[in-house]
Design an enzyme around this catalytic site. Structure first.
Site, PDB file in Angstrom:
ATOM      1  CG  ASP A  11       5.347   2.354 -10.614  1.00 47.60           C
ATOM      2  OD1 ASP A  11       6.286   3.097 -10.522  1.00 47.60           O
ATOM      3  OD2 ASP A  11       5.019   1.747  -9.334  1.00 47.60           O
ATOM      4  CD  GLU A  71       5.558   6.946 -10.406  1.00 50.38           C
ATOM      5  OE1 GLU A  71       6.394   6.476  -9.631  1.00 50.38           O
ATOM      6  OE2 GLU A  71       4.456   6.246 -10.404  1.00 50.38           O
ATOM      7  CG  ASP A 145       4.859  -1.431  -6.876  1.00 56.27           C
ATOM      8  OD1 ASP A 145       5.364  -1.031  -6.632  1.00 56.27           O
ATOM      9  OD2 ASP A 145       4.799  -2.738  -6.112  1.00 56.27           O
TER      10      ASP A 145
END
Length: 186
Positions: A11, A71, A145
């Protein structure tokens, strides 16, 4: 070792980069690790990008992933935030591509849908579902996260046999260039 592979999920972010690692053995997921790279203390945006690249290389060298799931940036109202996020993603992708590792991008909604069944799920819902799905993931981190990075890896596991229009996969620089001709300056 066709029955085993390692997936690194990332991420990307310029404040916190979250990541998670799973091992797939005989088509079953095993939790390996999740963590984050905290970049708050660095003020220089280029130093942050350097740290993202170095940490991604370190993760690759440590866990030897066969594939990376990342992502994709989402389109928000703040163009500057989008640009920073895109740079962070690009640096992480460059690290993987420099080691010839296959990279697949997933939209945030696709990741949430794969993990929870709801494309509008909250970070907390995603984290709780990961905790229920993966043996060994006992405690959730303060910042989510890292669970977002882990969710990208899990999403990739679920989607590994079926590609849809919401993902892009690259096996190296040549494949990236070939699939992104519209980005090249002529």
């Amino acid at each position: 070792m066709d029955n085993e592979k390692v997936i690194l999920g990332i991420d990307p972010g310029t404040t916190i980069m979250g990541f998670g690692v799973i091992r797939v053995v005989n088509k079953k997921m095993q939790f390996v690790q999740l963590n984050e790279l905290n970049l708050v203390k660095y003020k220089d945006p280029y130093i942050k990008l350097k740290k993202i690249f170095e940490r991604t290389i370190e993760l690759i060298d440590t866990f030897k992933p066969d594939e990376i799931a990342i992502e994709a940036p989402f389109f928000g109202k703040n163009v500057q935030s989008m640009l920073k996020l895109g740079r962070a993603q690009g640096v992480a992708m460059a690290a993987g591509l420099s080691r010839e590792i296959s990279i697949t991008e997933y939209l945030p909604k696709k990741i949430k849908m794969a993990v929870t069944g709801n494309g509008n799920a909250s970070k907390e819902q995603v984290a709780k579902m990961l905790q229920q799905t993966l043996v060994g993931l006992k405690e959730l981190p303060k910042n989510l996260d890292s669970t977002d990075g882990l969710a990208a890896a899990v999403c990739h596991f679920y989607n590994s046999n079926s590609k849809s229009g919401n993902t892009k996969s690259y096996s190296g620089w040549d494949a990236f260039v070939k699939q992104n001709q519209n980005r090249l300056k002529k």
